[in-house]
Design an enzyme around this catalytic site. Structure first.
Site, PDB file in Angstrom:
ATOM      1  N   THR A  28       0.847  -1.189   0.000  1.00 52.83           N
ATOM      2  CA  THR A  28       0.000   0.000   0.000  1.00 52.83           C
ATOM      3  C   THR A  28       0.883   1.240   0.000  1.00 52.83           C
ATOM      4  O   THR A  28       1.726   1.405   0.872  1.00 52.83           O
ATOM      5  CB  THR A  28      -0.933  -0.036   1.232  1.00 52.83           C
ATOM      6  OG1 THR A  28      -1.905  -1.057   0.998  1.00 52.83           O
ATOM      7  CG2 THR A  28      -1.638   1.295   1.458  1.00 52.83           C
ATOM      8  N   GLN A 101      -4.221  -7.347  -6.377  1.00 49.40           N
ATOM      9  CA  GLN A 101      -4.766  -7.838  -5.112  1.00 49.40           C
ATOM     10  C   GLN A 101      -6.139  -7.217  -4.840  1.00 49.40           C
ATOM     11  O   GLN A 101      -6.269  -5.997  -4.737  1.00 49.40           O
ATOM     12  CB  GLN A 101      -3.810  -7.519  -3.956  1.00 49.40           C
ATOM     13  CG  GLN A 101      -4.189  -8.335  -2.721  1.00 49.40           C
ATOM     14  CD  GLN A 101      -3.483  -7.905  -1.464  1.00 49.40           C
ATOM     15  OE1 GLN A 101      -3.402  -6.727  -1.167  1.00 49.40           O
ATOM     16  NE2 GLN A 101      -2.996  -8.866  -0.694  1.00 49.40           N
ATOM     17  N   HIS A 177      -7.092 -10.891  -1.180  1.00 46.94           N
ATOM     18  CA  HIS A 177      -6.486 -10.449   0.084  1.00 46.94           C
ATOM     19  C   HIS A 177      -7.279 -11.048   1.247  1.00 46.94           C
ATOM     20  O   HIS A 177      -8.306 -10.514   1.649  1.00 46.94           O
ATOM     21  CB  HIS A 177      -6.497  -8.925   0.149  1.00 46.94           C
ATOM     22  CG  HIS A 177      -5.628  -8.346   1.224  1.00 46.94           C
ATOM     23  ND1 HIS A 177      -5.147  -9.082   2.281  1.00 46.94           N
ATOM     24  CD2 HIS A 177      -5.147  -7.087   1.411  1.00 46.94           C
ATOM     25  CE1 HIS A 177      -4.406  -8.307   3.065  1.00 46.94           C
ATOM     26  NE2 HIS A 177      -4.388  -7.093   2.549  1.00 46.94           N
ATOM     27  N   GLY A 178      -6.764 -12.124   1.773  1.00 43.79           N
ATOM     28  CA  GLY A 178      -7.416 -12.776   2.920  1.00 43.79           C
ATOM     29  C   GLY A 178      -6.623 -12.565   4.204  1.00 43.79           C
ATOM     30  O   GLY A 178      -6.795 -13.319   5.165  1.00 43.79           O
ATOM     31  N   ASN A 180      -4.229  -9.900   7.102  1.00 43.14           N
ATOM     32  CA  ASN A 180      -4.019  -8.610   7.794  1.00 43.14           C
ATOM     33  C   ASN A 180      -5.244  -7.961   8.404  1.00 43.14           C
ATOM     34  O   ASN A 180      -5.313  -6.738   8.522  1.00 43.14           O
ATOM     35  CB  ASN A 180      -3.312  -7.619   6.850  1.00 43.14           C
ATOM     36  CG  ASN A 180      -1.899  -8.072   6.532  1.00 43.14           C
ATOM     37  OD1 ASN A 180      -1.366  -8.943   7.207  1.00 43.14           O
ATOM     38  ND2 ASN A 180      -1.296  -7.499   5.511  1.00 43.14           N
ATOM     39  N   TYR A 182      -8.386  -7.704   7.388  1.00 45.04           N
ATOM     40  CA  TYR A 182      -9.428  -7.109   6.546  1.00 45.04           C
ATOM     41  C   TYR A 182     -10.609  -8.083   6.432  1.00 45.04           C
ATOM     42  O   TYR A 182     -10.653  -9.095   7.122  1.00 45.04           O
ATOM     43  CB  TYR A 182      -8.826  -6.670   5.203  1.00 45.04           C
ATOM     44  CG  TYR A 182      -7.748  -5.624   5.448  1.00 45.04           C
ATOM     45  CD1 TYR A 182      -8.099  -4.368   5.970  1.00 45.04           C
ATOM     46  CD2 TYR A 182      -6.401  -5.897   5.257  1.00 45.04           C
ATOM     47  CE1 TYR A 182      -7.125  -3.422   6.258  1.00 45.04           C
ATOM     48  CE2 TYR A 182      -5.417  -4.951   5.549  1.00 45.04           C
ATOM     49  CZ  TYR A 182      -5.791  -3.719   6.049  1.00 45.04           C
ATOM     50  OH  TYR A 182      -4.833  -2.779   6.363  1.00 45.04           O
ATOM     51  N   ASN A 237      -4.193  -5.000  12.974  1.00 49.96           N
ATOM     52  CA  ASN A 237      -5.614  -4.662  12.944  1.00 49.96           C
ATOM     53  C   ASN A 237      -6.416  -5.406  14.004  1.00 49.96           C
ATOM     54  O   ASN A 237      -7.572  -5.768  13.803  1.00 49.96           O
ATOM     55  CB  ASN A 237      -6.210  -4.886  11.542  1.00 49.96           C
ATOM     56  CG  ASN A 237      -5.787  -3.796  10.566  1.00 49.96           C
ATOM     57  OD1 ASN A 237      -5.640  -2.642  10.954  1.00 49.96           O
ATOM     58  ND2 ASN A 237      -5.593  -4.152   9.306  1.00 49.96           N
TER      59      ASN A 237
HETATM   60  C1  8OZ Z   1      -0.309  -0.743   5.440  1.00 46.70           C
HETATM   61  C2  8OZ Z   1      -1.105   0.383   5.421  1.00 46.70           C
HETATM   62  C3  8OZ Z   1      -2.351   0.295   4.868  1.00 46.70           C
HETATM   63  C4  8OZ Z   1      -2.815  -0.894   4.345  1.00 46.70           C
HETATM   64  C5  8OZ Z   1      -2.175  -4.587   4.442  1.00 46.70           C
HETATM   65  C6  8OZ Z   1      -3.225  -3.323   2.696  1.00 46.70           C
HETATM   66  O1  8OZ Z   1      -1.676  -4.599   5.561  1.00 46.70           O
HETATM   67  C7  8OZ Z   1      -2.506  -3.300   3.800  1.00 46.70           C
HETATM   68  C8  8OZ Z   1      -2.019  -2.020   4.375  1.00 46.70           C
HETATM   69  C9  8OZ Z   1      -0.753  -1.929   4.923  1.00 46.70           C
HETATM   70  O2  8OZ Z   1      -2.450  -5.623   3.863  1.00 46.70           O
END
Ligand code: 8OZ
Length: 370
Positions: A28, A101, A177-178, A180, A182, A237
């Site tokens: 990112t 992604q 993207h599975g 971090n 989200y 997160n």
């Molecule tokens: C850092 C800052 C914002 C988003 C991730 C898409 O951690 C990110 C992300 C990383 O997968």
């Protein structure tokens, strides 16, 4: 035999011939333009890095609802598709390969970032600790709205449409993207998923959302052009799970049936352990996932070569090293000195700290063009 496999060995990824095993991790950088549209500066950045065996372009929201940070690119408008086409054309011109992604941040958003000031959505109404990155700086996360069961097909459809758009934009494949913390990860782990419908409870139910998305996007793309990224040990997160070995062992195993391009693992970090995370060893996942495995996590020339020689993984992804070294494969091959990344220009801004890291030259002159 074959103990001489290293970062510079070619790799057959489905029907794609990768010239080396050095993958550019999705990063990112928050430099998309108005309307979250990729631009020519983004094209230059990726073009500079086209010598990677494979580029995985940064996390890209599949809908306005999936946005979590200012200036991240999307793949839901015609302008965004046209912007990404600049990027894929530039990379292809240099002989590179690039996946996109696909991303939905779920609860890691804020009403300030969402249409009509809506609440972020999540599997369950559980507030993340920490602060959202809004247009006006950091603000505490809000309590997300738990998705109705009847809304889930609409979100799966956002991913399918994102896959259609990625194909139109000229990508070579897509990565789901599975990881971090989200939306998909929020469904996978029981710290964020307390649903009582068919998307919550048992791991078979918690993985359903991911599998629905895999099925949807593989109706658009050949499965050999679709990868999945997971962070089994991650605590970023505010993520937690009561049994990460079971959650991610099962997830890895159940993905075998799809014949995907790869499974991409973010490995455990010291910060994850400090935050109380349980390390899920890569060899544990390697035993369960039979396809191509990409590992990502602070690799160097030496450790990257070792993980391939030992057959612990098939490809190695590099993040921060690729930010600072557009010609990373060449530098690693020559054991040349590496530029140091400047953290202050990781997120947002223009070409400074983005497209101005010099290419290596033996004579020592600063070369920033291709
Ligand atoms: C850092 C800052 C914002 C988003 C991730 C898409 O951690 C990110 C992300 C990383 O997968």
């Amino acid at each position: 035999m074959n103990t001489n496999i290293n970062l510079f060995s070619p790799y057959q990824l489905g029907d794609l011939e990768l010239p080396n095993r050095i993958v550019m991790a999705p990063l990112t950088r928050q430099r998309a333009g108005q309307g979250n549209v990729p631009n020519s500066l983004n094209a230059t950045y990726y073009e500079q890095r086209a010598s990677a065996g494979l580029i995985i372009a940064e996390a890209t929201q599949v809908s306005p609802q999936g946005l979590g940070y200012p200036n991240t690119p999307g793949i839901h408008s015609p302008e965004q598709v046209a912007g990404w086409k600049l990027v894929t054309d530039a990379v292809h011109q240099q002989g590179g390969k690039i996946f996109l992604q696909l991303w939905h941040v779920g609860r890691i958003s804020h009403p300030d970032l969402l249409p009509d000031g809506a609440l972020p959505v999540a599997p369950s109404a559980i507030t993340p600790q920490g602060q959202a990155f809004t247009f006006e700086g950091f603000k505490p996360y809000v309590t997300p709205r738990a998705l109705e069961t009847s809304e889930i097909p609409d979100i799966v459809e956002q991913y399918r449409q994102g896959a259609v758009n990625a194909l139109a934009a000229g990508f070579d494949g897509i990565e789901i993207h599975g990881a971090n913390g989200y939306l998909i990860d929020q469904f996978l782990r029981d710290g964020t998923n307390q649903r009582t419908d068919k998307y919550g409870g048992s791991i078979e139910n918690r993985v359903r959302f991911l599998l629905d998305i895999v099925e949807a996007v593989t109706s658009v793309w050949d499965s050999k052009r679709v990868g999945v990224r997971l962070s089994p040990s991650g605590t970023f997160n505010d993520m937690r799970d009561s049994n990460p070995l079971e959650t991610f062992g099962y997830t890895a195993q159940v993905l075998n049936q799809f014949n995907l391009a790869y499974l991409h693992i973010i490995e455990s970090t010291d910060a994850d352990i400090r935050h109380g995370g349980t390390a899920v060893p890569t060899d544990y996942l390697r035993e369960r996932y039979t396809g191509t495995l990409i590992v990502c996590g602070g690799y160097t020339n030496e450790t990257g070569n070792a993980v391939l020689a030992n057959k612990e993984a098939d490809l190695v992804a590099f993040g921060t090293l690729f930010i600072a070294n557009p010609d990373l494969p060449r530098r690693l091959a020559l054991n040349a000195p590496l530029n140091q990344p400047n953290q202050e220009s990781f997120y947002g801004g223009g070409e400074q700290g983005y497209t101005d890291y010099p290419f290596w030259s033996a004579a020592g002159e600063q070369v920033v063009s291709l």
